[in-house]
Design a protein around this motif. Structure first.
Motif, PDB file in Angstrom:
ATOM      1  N   HIS A  45       0.893  -1.228  -0.187  1.00 24.49           N
ATOM      2  CA  HIS A  45      -0.043   0.050  -0.059  1.00 24.49           C
ATOM      3  C   HIS A  45       0.842   1.281   0.044  1.00 24.49           C
ATOM      4  O   HIS A  45       0.785   2.032  -0.700  1.00 24.49           O
ATOM      5  N   ASP A  46       1.951   1.213   0.945  1.00 29.07           N
ATOM      6  CA  ASP A  46       2.541   2.453   0.879  1.00 29.07           C
ATOM      7  C   ASP A  46       3.484   2.741  -0.123  1.00 29.07           C
ATOM      8  O   ASP A  46       3.884   4.037  -0.805  1.00 29.07           O
ATOM      9  N   GLU A  47       3.956   1.665  -0.622  1.00 30.27           N
ATOM     10  CA  GLU A  47       4.711   1.794  -2.228  1.00 30.27           C
ATOM     11  C   GLU A  47       3.963   2.455  -3.044  1.00 30.27           C
ATOM     12  O   GLU A  47       4.365   3.208  -3.870  1.00 30.27           O
ATOM     13  N   LEU A  48       2.767   1.906  -3.250  1.00 35.85           N
ATOM     14  CA  LEU A  48       1.855   2.536  -4.410  1.00 35.85           C
ATOM     15  C   LEU A  48       1.112   3.597  -4.030  1.00 35.85           C
ATOM     16  O   LEU A  48       0.745   4.509  -5.038  1.00 35.85           O
ATOM     17  N   ALA A  49       1.150   3.982  -2.617  1.00 36.43           N
ATOM     18  CA  ALA A  49       0.714   5.533  -2.368  1.00 36.43           C
ATOM     19  C   ALA A  49       1.793   6.514  -2.961  1.00 36.43           C
ATOM     20  O   ALA A  49       1.242   7.535  -3.397  1.00 36.43           O
ATOM     21  N   GLY A 110      -7.886   8.112   3.638  1.00 37.76           N
ATOM     22  CA  GLY A 110      -8.706   6.828   3.899  1.00 37.76           C
ATOM     23  C   GLY A 110      -9.157   6.117   2.736  1.00 37.76           C
ATOM     24  O   GLY A 110      -9.742   4.934   2.891  1.00 37.76           O
ATOM     25  N   SER A 111      -9.199   6.926   1.625  1.00 38.32           N
ATOM     26  CA  SER A 111      -9.798   6.150   0.409  1.00 38.32           C
ATOM     27  C   SER A 111      -8.987   5.369  -0.439  1.00 38.32           C
ATOM     28  O   SER A 111      -9.687   4.581  -1.368  1.00 38.32           O
ATOM     29  N   LEU A 112      -7.785   5.321  -0.438  1.00 33.05           N
ATOM     30  CA  LEU A 112      -6.753   4.733  -1.190  1.00 33.05           C
ATOM     31  C   LEU A 112      -6.744   2.998  -0.591  1.00 33.05           C
ATOM     32  O   LEU A 112      -6.346   2.921   0.669  1.00 33.05           O
ATOM     33  N   GLU A 113      -6.883   2.297  -1.491  1.00 29.23           N
ATOM     34  CA  GLU A 113      -6.731   0.870  -1.089  1.00 29.23           C
ATOM     35  C   GLU A 113      -6.101   0.167  -2.299  1.00 29.23           C
ATOM     36  O   GLU A 113      -6.173   0.560  -3.319  1.00 29.23           O
ATOM     37  N   VAL A 114      -5.131  -0.802  -1.843  1.00 28.30           N
ATOM     38  CA  VAL A 114      -4.204  -1.393  -2.795  1.00 28.30           C
ATOM     39  C   VAL A 114      -4.638  -3.112  -2.718  1.00 28.30           C
ATOM     40  O   VAL A 114      -4.649  -3.664  -1.446  1.00 28.30           O
ATOM     41  N   TYR A 115      -4.640  -3.932  -3.807  1.00 31.87           N
ATOM     42  CA  TYR A 115      -4.717  -5.188  -3.795  1.00 31.87           C
ATOM     43  C   TYR A 115      -3.854  -5.824  -4.966  1.00 31.87           C
ATOM     44  O   TYR A 115      -3.701  -5.366  -5.833  1.00 31.87           O
ATOM     45  N   PRO A 116      -3.023  -6.870  -4.354  1.00 30.85           N
ATOM     46  CA  PRO A 116      -2.038  -7.605  -5.023  1.00 30.85           C
ATOM     47  C   PRO A 116      -2.601  -8.216  -5.983  1.00 30.85           C
ATOM     48  O   PRO A 116      -4.021  -8.787  -6.079  1.00 30.85           O
ATOM     49  N   MET A 117      -2.137  -8.507  -7.213  1.00 26.13           N
ATOM     50  CA  MET A 117      -2.307  -9.147  -8.504  1.00 26.13           C
ATOM     51  C   MET A 117      -1.334  -9.896  -8.886  1.00 26.13           C
ATOM     52  O   MET A 117      -0.375  -9.640  -9.469  1.00 26.13           O
ATOM     53  N   GLN A 118      -1.678 -11.203  -8.369  1.00 27.69           N
ATOM     54  CA  GLN A 118      -0.522 -12.305  -8.372  1.00 27.69           C
ATOM     55  C   GLN A 118       0.057 -12.483  -9.720  1.00 27.69           C
ATOM     56  O   GLN A 118      -0.757 -12.545 -10.670  1.00 27.69           O
ATOM     57  N   VAL A 123      -3.839  -3.809  -8.074  1.00 30.57           N
ATOM     58  CA  VAL A 123      -4.743  -2.808  -8.478  1.00 30.57           C
ATOM     59  C   VAL A 123      -4.852  -1.801  -7.291  1.00 30.57           C
ATOM     60  O   VAL A 123      -4.789  -2.014  -5.933  1.00 30.57           O
ATOM     61  N   GLN A 124      -5.184  -0.529  -7.595  1.00 26.07           N
ATOM     62  CA  GLN A 124      -5.135   0.559  -6.648  1.00 26.07           C
ATOM     63  C   GLN A 124      -6.687   1.243  -7.069  1.00 26.07           C
ATOM     64  O   GLN A 124      -6.725   1.522  -8.019  1.00 26.07           O
ATOM     65  N   VAL A 125      -7.489   1.547  -5.919  1.00 25.54           N
ATOM     66  CA  VAL A 125      -8.520   2.352  -5.824  1.00 25.54           C
ATOM     67  C   VAL A 125      -8.630   3.189  -5.043  1.00 25.54           C
ATOM     68  O   VAL A 125      -8.156   3.077  -4.016  1.00 25.54           O
ATOM     69  N   HIS A 145      -6.492   1.962 -10.607  1.00 29.07           N
ATOM     70  CA  HIS A 145      -5.143   2.022 -11.392  1.00 29.07           C
ATOM     71  C   HIS A 145      -4.746   0.628 -11.234  1.00 29.07           C
ATOM     72  O   HIS A 145      -4.733  -0.021 -10.267  1.00 29.07           O
ATOM     73  N   LEU A 146      -4.335   0.020 -12.194  1.00 24.21           N
ATOM     74  CA  LEU A 146      -3.740  -1.405 -12.582  1.00 24.21           C
ATOM     75  C   LEU A 146      -2.233  -0.882 -12.775  1.00 24.21           C
ATOM     76  O   LEU A 146      -1.844  -0.583 -13.951  1.00 24.21           O
ATOM     77  N   TRP A 147      -1.526  -1.361 -11.722  1.00 27.70           N
ATOM     78  CA  TRP A 147      -0.122  -1.210 -11.601  1.00 27.70           C
ATOM     79  C   TRP A 147       0.532  -2.411 -12.301  1.00 27.70           C
ATOM     80  O   TRP A 147       0.320  -3.461 -11.422  1.00 27.70           O
ATOM     81  N   LYS A 148       1.485  -2.560 -12.835  1.00 31.82           N
ATOM     82  CA  LYS A 148       2.390  -3.406 -13.390  1.00 31.82           C
ATOM     83  C   LYS A 148       3.943  -3.561 -12.932  1.00 31.82           C
ATOM     84  O   LYS A 148       4.314  -2.400 -12.960  1.00 31.82           O
ATOM     85  N   ARG A 149       4.389  -4.577 -12.284  1.00 34.60           N
ATOM     86  CA  ARG A 149       5.568  -4.600 -11.654  1.00 34.60           C
ATOM     87  C   ARG A 149       6.509  -5.185 -12.590  1.00 34.60           C
ATOM     88  O   ARG A 149       6.240  -6.234 -13.167  1.00 34.60           O
ATOM     89  N   GLU A 150       7.198  -4.394 -12.998  1.00 37.28           N
ATOM     90  CA  GLU A 150       8.344  -4.567 -13.966  1.00 37.28           C
ATOM     91  C   GLU A 150       9.815  -4.693 -13.350  1.00 37.28           C
ATOM     92  O   GLU A 150       9.919  -4.094 -12.354  1.00 37.28           O
ATOM     93  N   ALA A 151      10.865  -5.031 -14.049  1.00 34.54           N
ATOM     94  CA  ALA A 151      12.124  -5.153 -13.738  1.00 34.54           C
ATOM     95  C   ALA A 151      12.711  -3.592 -13.100  1.00 34.54           C
ATOM     96  O   ALA A 151      13.247  -3.605 -12.055  1.00 34.54           O
TER      97      ALA A 151
END
Length: 184
Positions: A45-49, A110-118, A123-125, A145-151
């Motif tokens: 959550h903190d990283e994507l915030a 308090g509105s920011l939420e993050v859900y891991p996408m294996q 996904v961040q809402v 927001h759909l965040w993609k983890r890249e190298a």
């Protein structure tokens, strides 16, 4: 029934012991990986915030076109309920600097939420408020927001911006007042 020679018994015991120790080690190491952050707290959550802040810092405060561009994937898609859809290069190009028009963006606390996408990222809402200096009223909207983890780190692949409407502050405890994630 024939007994195993002592040497084979010792070897079998050692093998089972190693397997058990290895299993315990794997379980101990895997536990932190399996323990998920809550949607509104934890390292992910903190990283994507931080990425949310970097995105809107580049878009609304510094108007840094290079930084803004670097946040998106090459195949980025942006869907907006009022302006429609844009794809690829059109998403990555800053068309204007909102700061120059007095527009600010604030994240609703308090509105920011993050859900891991294996196997992909996360996904961040959340909700944010846009205001224009010198004009009455503000506009609130929801985003996904759909965040993609890249190298090289996190990159934004998909954006949904919707439910734009006049902002009505909520009473404390019901979402609170907006808190700026970026300051001009």
């Amino acid at each position: 029934m024939q007994q195993m020679p002592m040497r084979r018994q010792v070897a079998a015991f050692r093998s089972r012991s190693r397997q058990m120790v290895a299993g315990v080690c794997v379980a101990a190491l895997a536990t932190p990986c399996l323990a998920q952050d809550t949607p509104s707290s934890g390292p992910l959550h903190d990283e994507l915030a931080g990425m949310d802040s970097a995105l809107f810092e580049a878009a609304f405060v510094t108007c840094d076109a290079g930084k803004f561009r670097s946040i998106f994937t090459d195949d980025a898609e942006f869907y907006h309920d009022k302006t429609g859809a844009s794809f690829g290069e059109a998403v990555k190009v800053m068309k204007s600097c909102p700061r120059d028009n007095g527009v600010t963006r604030t994240l609703v606390p308090g509105s920011l939420e993050v859900y891991p996408m294996q196997g992909y990222g996360a996904v961040q809402v959340g909700r944010h408020v846009f205001a224009k200096k010198g004009e009455p009223g503000s506009e609130e909207a929801k985003f996904v927001h759909l965040w993609k983890r890249e190298a090289g780190g996190w990159r934004l692949a998909r954006v949904l911006s919707f439910d734009h409407r006049p902002y009505a502050p909520r009473a404390p405890g019901l979402g609170g007042e907006p808190r700026s994630s970026v300051q001009p």
